[in-house]
Design a protein around this motif. Structure first.
Motif, PDB file in Angstrom:
ATOM      1  N   ALA A   1       0.833  -1.201   0.000  1.00  0.00           N
ATOM      2  CA  ALA A   1       0.000   0.000   0.000  1.00  0.00           C
ATOM      3  C   ALA A   1       0.871   1.257   0.000  1.00  0.00           C
ATOM      4  N   LEU A   2       1.948   1.239   0.790  1.00  0.00           N
ATOM      5  CA  LEU A   2       2.831   2.412   0.850  1.00  0.00           C
ATOM      6  C   LEU A   2       3.429   2.715  -0.518  1.00  0.00           C
ATOM      7  N   PHE A   3       3.874   1.651  -1.203  1.00  0.00           N
ATOM      8  CA  PHE A   3       4.508   1.871  -2.500  1.00  0.00           C
ATOM      9  C   PHE A   3       3.493   2.313  -3.545  1.00  0.00           C
ATOM     10  N   VAL A   4       2.310   1.706  -3.498  1.00  0.00           N
ATOM     11  CA  VAL A   4       1.290   2.095  -4.468  1.00  0.00           C
ATOM     12  C   VAL A   4       0.907   3.557  -4.258  1.00  0.00           C
ATOM     13  N   ARG A   5       0.775   3.953  -2.993  1.00  0.00           N
ATOM     14  CA  ARG A   5       0.410   5.337  -2.722  1.00  0.00           C
ATOM     15  C   ARG A   5       1.539   6.295  -3.089  1.00  0.00           C
ATOM     16  N   SER A   6       2.794   5.875  -2.861  1.00  0.00           N
ATOM     17  CA  SER A   6       3.919   6.713  -3.279  1.00  0.00           C
ATOM     18  C   SER A   6       3.885   6.918  -4.783  1.00  0.00           C
ATOM     19  N   LEU A   7       3.676   5.804  -5.501  1.00  0.00           N
ATOM     20  CA  LEU A   7       3.646   5.885  -6.960  1.00  0.00           C
ATOM     21  C   LEU A   7       2.551   6.843  -7.402  1.00  0.00           C
ATOM     22  N   ALA A   8       1.377   6.718  -6.779  1.00  0.00           N
ATOM     23  CA  ALA A   8       0.261   7.590  -7.158  1.00  0.00           C
ATOM     24  C   ALA A   8       0.623   9.046  -6.895  1.00  0.00           C
ATOM     25  N   LYS A   9       1.279   9.294  -5.753  1.00  0.00           N
ATOM     26  CA  LYS A   9       1.660  10.676  -5.430  1.00  0.00           C
ATOM     27  C   LYS A   9       2.668  11.205  -6.446  1.00  0.00           C
ATOM     28  N   VAL A  10       3.660  10.352  -6.794  1.00  0.00           N
ATOM     29  CA  VAL A  10       4.685  10.802  -7.730  1.00  0.00           C
ATOM     30  C   VAL A  10       4.057  11.068  -9.089  1.00  0.00           C
TER      31      VAL A  10
ATOM     32  N   GLY B   1       1.165  11.928  -9.602  1.00  0.00           N
ATOM     33  CA  GLY B   1       0.254  13.059  -9.501  1.00  0.00           C
ATOM     34  C   GLY B   1       0.951  14.405  -9.420  1.00  0.00           C
ATOM     35  N   ILE B   2       2.298  14.400  -9.388  1.00  0.00           N
ATOM     36  CA  ILE B   2       3.003  15.680  -9.288  1.00  0.00           C
ATOM     37  C   ILE B   2       2.773  16.493 -10.554  1.00  0.00           C
ATOM     38  N   ASP B   3       2.447  17.759 -10.379  1.00  0.00           N
ATOM     39  CA  ASP B   3       2.234  18.626 -11.536  1.00  0.00           C
ATOM     40  C   ASP B   3       3.581  19.142 -12.001  1.00  0.00           C
ATOM     41  N   LEU B   4       3.989  18.697 -13.198  1.00  0.00           N
ATOM     42  CA  LEU B   4       5.293  19.085 -13.699  1.00  0.00           C
ATOM     43  C   LEU B   4       5.253  20.440 -14.368  1.00  0.00           C
ATOM     44  N   GLY B   5       4.030  20.947 -14.594  1.00  0.00           N
ATOM     45  CA  GLY B   5       3.903  22.193 -15.343  1.00  0.00           C
ATOM     46  C   GLY B   5       3.540  21.916 -16.781  1.00  0.00           C
ATOM     47  N   PHE B   6       4.183  20.888 -17.361  1.00  0.00           N
ATOM     48  CA  PHE B   6       3.939  20.559 -18.762  1.00  0.00           C
ATOM     49  C   PHE B   6       2.766  19.602 -18.888  1.00  0.00           C
ATOM     50  N   ASP B   7       2.136  19.608 -20.086  1.00  0.00           N
ATOM     51  CA  ASP B   7       1.118  18.605 -20.390  1.00  0.00           C
ATOM     52  C   ASP B   7       1.841  17.369 -20.931  1.00  0.00           C
ATOM     53  N   THR B   8       2.518  16.649 -20.057  1.00  0.00           N
ATOM     54  CA  THR B   8       3.424  15.597 -20.541  1.00  0.00           C
ATOM     55  C   THR B   8       2.775  14.539 -21.423  1.00  0.00           C
ATOM     56  N   PRO B   9       1.537  14.107 -21.186  1.00  0.00           N
ATOM     57  CA  PRO B   9       1.029  13.001 -22.007  1.00  0.00           C
ATOM     58  C   PRO B   9       0.904  13.373 -23.485  1.00  0.00           C
TER      59      PRO B   9
ATOM     60  N   ALA C   1       7.792  25.299 -13.880  1.00  0.00           N
ATOM     61  CA  ALA C   1       7.789  23.968 -14.491  1.00  0.00           C
ATOM     62  C   ALA C   1       9.012  23.220 -13.978  1.00  0.00           C
ATOM     63  N   HIS C   2       8.930  21.923 -13.988  1.00  0.00           N
ATOM     64  CA  HIS C   2      10.090  21.142 -13.553  1.00  0.00           C
ATOM     65  C   HIS C   2      11.164  21.198 -14.625  1.00  0.00           C
ATOM     66  N   ARG C   3      12.399  21.078 -14.177  1.00  0.00           N
ATOM     67  CA  ARG C   3      13.513  21.299 -15.076  1.00  0.00           C
ATOM     68  C   ARG C   3      13.959  19.968 -15.692  1.00  0.00           C
ATOM     69  N   MET C   4      14.181  18.955 -14.849  1.00  0.00           N
ATOM     70  CA  MET C   4      14.681  17.680 -15.354  1.00  0.00           C
ATOM     71  C   MET C   4      14.044  16.493 -14.665  1.00  0.00           C
ATOM     72  N   LYS C   5      13.637  16.689 -13.417  1.00  0.00           N
ATOM     73  CA  LYS C   5      13.202  15.542 -12.637  1.00  0.00           C
ATOM     74  C   LYS C   5      11.782  15.729 -12.142  1.00  0.00           C
ATOM     75  N   ILE C   6      11.147  14.607 -11.847  1.00  0.00           N
ATOM     76  CA  ILE C   6       9.796  14.671 -11.314  1.00  0.00           C
ATOM     77  C   ILE C   6       9.848  15.220  -9.900  1.00  0.00           C
ATOM     78  N   ILE C   7      10.850  14.705  -9.161  1.00  0.00           N
ATOM     79  CA  ILE C   7      10.958  15.159  -7.790  1.00  0.00           C
ATOM     80  C   ILE C   7      12.085  16.165  -7.714  1.00  0.00           C
ATOM     81  N   GLU C   8      11.740  17.412  -7.728  1.00  0.00           N
ATOM     82  CA  GLU C   8      12.756  18.447  -7.573  1.00  0.00           C
ATOM     83  C   GLU C   8      12.086  19.658  -6.955  1.00  0.00           C
TER      84      GLU C   8
END
Lengths: 115, 894
Positions: B526-535, B537-545, B691-698
């Motif tokens: 559950a912890l990992f699934v929720r972490s993945l969902a949170k990551v 869900g991070i708004d990178l600024g860009f419409d990445t899809p 917007a994010h520069r290179m990484k999801i988590i920054e």
């Protein structure tokens, strides 16, 4: 009830008892299996009749323990027979068995009021 | 010596078994003949004489067998007998056997797969290298890291490498690059090429089987030598073991390499990702497009990994100090910030063990090991439970056998034989499953690693064998303990066909253990699934899809740069007419693909470059960039065609930069000087969202944007396409075609989605979520089987009691409630322990989580809910059966 030991050819003989009888018999000298069986049968006057075949597993057990040795030799009828000889540790074993048997037999006799 | 007589006799029988059997036969014959002779006086016939003799003797075969059974080899016979007995018993209970074998195979097979993974990553030194114990990997600690989390890393740039290497003196060092993958021009085998120092092969003790390896000819970094040493496997598979391989040409990009030698298998470099070809470091290039600036080997690109060979008895501390001094001596004159904080570290040659912060894939491997062991424990507990229930069910049979004079030790032996047999079958299944699962884990979950060597080796098989035997003994002792201590009389007297019912304490303990371990794994999942969902869900600024980009890879001899821009614009215009394409634009780097830096000054000349990670970076973009990538303008205006080369220089800053530089006044209308004081002031015309520069988590960083017209791309620009996410595949193909048309001389055209760029960063989270979920579900299934079998067993024991209850008027709901509640009490205890365990163990995974704490109440509650549901379901089936007991049948069954 009381006669069952005499009439039943498979009279109850504990393995240890048979060992003791064999060792005792072999103190007379080297004998082959048939002679051992005859000797036990004759001495016990038929009371301790056992199936002769049961002798051989007992002899094998004694061989494994090193209480007797066996070698092939010529019988008086000029046939090859396997002769068993008691060893020194076999004699020691016999002494121990006899003394413990004496103790038990004496105890039983006393309980039965025959001593 | 009479003791020796016995030994001699046994040895004789052991050695000459056949001959001894003949001797016994002769002896018996002799005996029977004499007996016959003694009876012959009675005048009976030959046949009846023989019969009479045999009667006196007894059963000849029986006595011979008894004699033979004393031979020393008996134990082998007994083992065979035990195994045959066990096999017969297992064949009679196929459902039980299948459950146990499957459970063990999953537990053990998984362990084998994970073990071979851990073995490969952490234990085994690189293959084919002479005296790997003498090798050390060098690490550099530096305070001057502009970005990234790690302050100790295994990468060096060439000047720093030289500084350390020279300081090491007689202790030799060698440098190499992490292998890249290229295909030769015109097709051919995939080449994973590493650029290495000239002394690389000599230092590692790798000798060529054909041709030569690098030597002094290739030693000068300034003189590019385009020669190639290839691995034996590449030579066989890629070049058909060509005997005239020396001198053959391999063209990659614009460079033409000549093969000069072949090195033997299994050498595949020093990284987990295998190399199959090696070129001299002098042939390396950093992919730069213009000839501006110094060559790569004078720059600060950290491309090199460094290995040293330490002779026996080297003083590592002294060497570290020397290397550190050498490093600082190189850094100081280059204006490197705070060289006094720099340090050299020595670590194991095995990359995953190094002193550097472990990368996420190897830290996942370690936790994977812990998880696999938990699954093995659950599997063992489950199997022990099943076996002990089986032993309980067979109490009567065991009591009968014991009454018939089978010794307790012999019964014990048989129970162990059964578990060992099960473990061996399970182990065999585990080898299959492990080989398959190992390949699955490696290929599916670690696709970025190109594994050198096979997936499942002898050590893993040995591990499986050891684990299954150990599991067999573990599992065997529990039921043997209860199974062989049976009160014969009460078991036989109990009347009921199945013996007296006694609630199994051992079974309950095992069930509690299983439940607790399952809770731990489920909470982890559950912890990992929720972490993945949170990551995710991070708004990178860009419409990445919706975003993809195209650029061209070029080699040093190709001059590209500002002059490439018109070609890209042509391609962008053509693509805009393709169905599915919504917009196109150009920038110097793709979204999430990097950034450029420059020095910044306020109009009064104050420098605003900061040494921390939040240094301002810029992206050069064309006019419709923001609408294309999905960034909202918050103030001011965007770039227009009027912002040309030669017009008023303009820039757009992001919200963070605006807030940091001008906290009290509007950013629009301010101006900043780029590059050096004296340049014209660049006017801020707008503010755009972060917007994010290179990484999801920054952390949010200061960023600004310049028009491509005023600040052209340093290298080849990127063509950014916004497309309908459903038609991405089509657009990718079309983009490739248009790029080829617009830039026919491009050797390599790369078209990728922005999601591909960030997938690499998402991977560890996805991996953790997938693995933990997989194991969590596995544990849940195994635990549910365990709960079901314990409750079902209890119910079957109590048929009589249930019959009485029903006869006395208990309703279905009463009986079901009774059975379920009794099962759930045990499960509840297990869950409580499991929650405590999960809270304690949580800190070991805390570093791998994002956005949730290791004590996340949602995860805990979710795990408990799922397990409770499964446990109730597992209890309901036997409870239903109990409630439907026909009282007449149950009472009559006596």
């Amino acid at each position: 009830m009381s006669s069952s030991a005499a009439t039943d050819p498979r009279a109850d003989l504990q393995p240890g008892t048979l060992d003791m009888l064999i060792l005792r018999t072999l103190t007379l000298g080297s004998l082959h299996g048939y002679a051992i069986a005859q000797h036990i049968g004759r001495l016990s006057d038929g009371v301790l009749r056992v199936e002769q075949g049961s002798l051989y597993p007992a002899l094998e057990r004694l061989l494994n323990k090193g209480w007797v040795t066996a070698r092939w030799g010529e019988s008086p009828t000029k046939r090859q027979a396997r002769y068993y000889t008691i060893t020194r540790s076999g004699r020691k074993q016999l002494d121990e068995k006899v003394s413990s048997y004496d103790r038990v037999a004496g105890a039983i006799a006393r309980v039965m009021g025959r001593a | 010596m009479s003791l020796l007589d016995g030994v001699r006799h046994r040895l004789y029988v052991l050695w000459r078994g056949e001959a001894y059997a003949r001797e016994m036969e002769r002896e018996t014959r002799f005996h029977l003949d004499l007996e016959r002779l003694s009876l012959s006086g009675t005048g009976a016939g030959e046949a009846s004489l023989e019969l009479a003799a045999r009667r006196t003797f007894g059963n000849v075969t029986y006595y011979r067998e008894e004699t033979r059974s004393m031979t020393p080899l008996l134990w082998l016979d007994r083992v065979r007998q035990d195994l045959r007995y066990a096999a017969r018993g297992l064949a009679r209970a196929p459902g039980f056997t299948a459950t146990v074998v499957l459970t063990l195979a999953l537990g053990v097979g998984l362990n084998a797969a994970v073990f071979s993974l851990l073995d490969r990553v952490f234990v085994r030194p690189p293959a084919g290298v002479a005296a790997p114990r003498e090798l050390r990997r060098l690490y550099m600690e530096s305070a001057n890291t502009a970005y990234g989390d790690s302050h100790i890393f295994p990468n060096f740039n060439y000047p720093f490498f030289r500084g350390v290497a020279d300081a090491f003196g007689s202790v030799e060092t060698t440098a190499y690059t992490v292998p890249d993958s290229v295909r030769p021009v015109g097709g051919g085998p995939l080449i994973r090429r590493s650029y290495v120092s000239a002394n690389y092969f000599r230092l590692l003790g790798v000798r060529p089987t054909v041709g030569r390896v690098f030597g002094s000819e290739e030693a000068r970094i300034e003189t590019p030598a385009f020669v190639l040493v290839i691995g034996e496997r590449l030579w066989r598979d890629g070049f058909g073991a060509d005997p005239n391989i020396i001198g053959r040409h391999v063209k990659t990009g614009l460079l033409d390499f000549t093969i000069i030698g072949v090195v033997p298998d299994p050498f595949a470099g020093l990284e987990i990702s295998a190399a199959n070809a090696w070129a001299p470091l002098s042939a390396f290039s950093d992919g730069r497009l213009s000839s501006d600036g110094p060559p790569w080997y004078l720059g600060f690109g950290n491309y090199l990994r460094v290995i040293a060979r330490l002779p026996n008895g080297s003083n590592e501390a002294e060497l570290t100090a020397k290397g550190t001094a050498g490093l600082r001596a190189v850094q100081a004159p280059k204006g490197y910030a705070s060289p006094e904080n720099s340090k050299v570290w020595l670590g194991s040659v095995i990359a995953a063990r190094g002193p550097a912060k472990k990368d996420s894939e190897s830290s996942i491997s370690l936790r994977l090991g812990a998880v696999a062991i938990i699954v093995l424990l659950i599997a063992c507990a489950n199997v022990a439970n099943l076996l002990s229930m089986r032993a309980n069910r067979r109490r009567r049979e065991i009591a009968v056998r014991q009454a018939l004079g089978v010794s307790r030790w012999r019964l014990y032996e048989q129970v162990i034989a059964e578990s060992l047999l099960l473990a061996l079958i399970g182990g065999a299944a585990a080898v299959l499953l492990g080989g398959w699962g190992g390949a699955l884990i490696r290929n599916l979950l670690f696709p970025s690693i190109n594994w050198a060597g096979g997936t499942f080796d002898a050590r893993a098989v040995g591990f499986v064998a050891g684990a299954s035997i150990l599991a067999g003994i573990l599992v065997g002792t529990a039921p043997a303990f209860t199974g062989s201590r049976i009160d014969i009389i009460s078991s036989l007297r109990a009347g009921s066909l199945e013996g007296a019912y006694r609630r199994s304490t051992l079974g309950s303990i095992l069930l509690v253990t299983q439940t607790a371990l399952s809770v731990i794994l489920l909470v982890g999942a559950a912890l990992f699934v929720r972490s993945l969902a949170k990551v995710e869900g991070i708004d990178l600024g860009f419409d990445t899809p919706s975003l993809l980009f195209a650029n061209v890879g070029v080699t040093p001899s190709q001059r590209f740069g500002a002059e490439a821009q018109p070609a890209f614009e042509r391609a962008a215009d053509a693509l805009r007419r393709v169905p599915g394409v919504q917009a196109t634009t150009l920038s110097n780097v793709p979204p999430m693909g990097g950034f450029a830096g420059t020095r910044l000054f306020r109009p009064n000349g104050d420098s605003i470059i900061s040494a921390d990670r939040d240094f301002p970076s810029y992206v050069s973009v064309s006019t419709n960039y923001f609408t294309t990538v999905g960034l909202r303008l918050q103030q001011g205006r965007s770039f227009t065609d009027a912002d040309r080369k030669g017009s008023q220089p303009v820039m757009i800053v992001n919200a963070r930069m605006a807030g940091a530089l001008w906290p009290d006044q509007p950013a629009v209308g301010q101006c900043l000087i780029l590059w050096k004081v004296g340049e014209p002031c660049v006017q801020v015309i707008g503010v755009v969202e972060d917007a994010h520069r290179m990484k999801i988590i920054e952390e949010p960083t200061k960023q600004f944007y310049l028009p491509l017209t005023q600040r052209p791309a340093f290298a080849s620009p990127a063509l950014i396409i916004r497309a309908d996410p459903r038609r991405i595949a089509l657009v990718v193909a079309e983009a490739r075609r248009q790029m080829k048309l617009a830039i026919p001389e491009a050797q390599i055209i790369q078209v990728r989605t922005v999601n591909e760029l960030i997938e690499r960063e998402l991977h560890p989270w996805r991996l953790g979520a997938q693995l933990f979920t997989m194991f969590g579900v596995l544990a849940l299934v195994v635990a549910a089987i365990g709960i079901y079998s314990v409750v079902a067993y209890g119910v079957s024991r109590r048929t009589h009691e249930m019959g009485i209850r029903v006869a006395l008027g208990a309703r279905v709901a009463n009986v079901i409630g009774l059975v379920v509640s009794q099962g759930m009490v045990i499960v509840g205890v297990g869950m409580a322990i499991g929650v405590a365990g999960a809270l304690i163990l949580g800190r070991f995974v805390a570093s791998l989580l994002y956005g949730v704490t290791a004590r996340d109440p949602v995860s805990l509650a979710g795990a408990i809910a799922v397990l409770t549901l499964c446990a109730v379901a597992a209890c309901l089936v036997p409870a239903w059966r109990a409630a439907r007991v026909d009282p007449v049948e149950a009472l009559r069954a006596e």
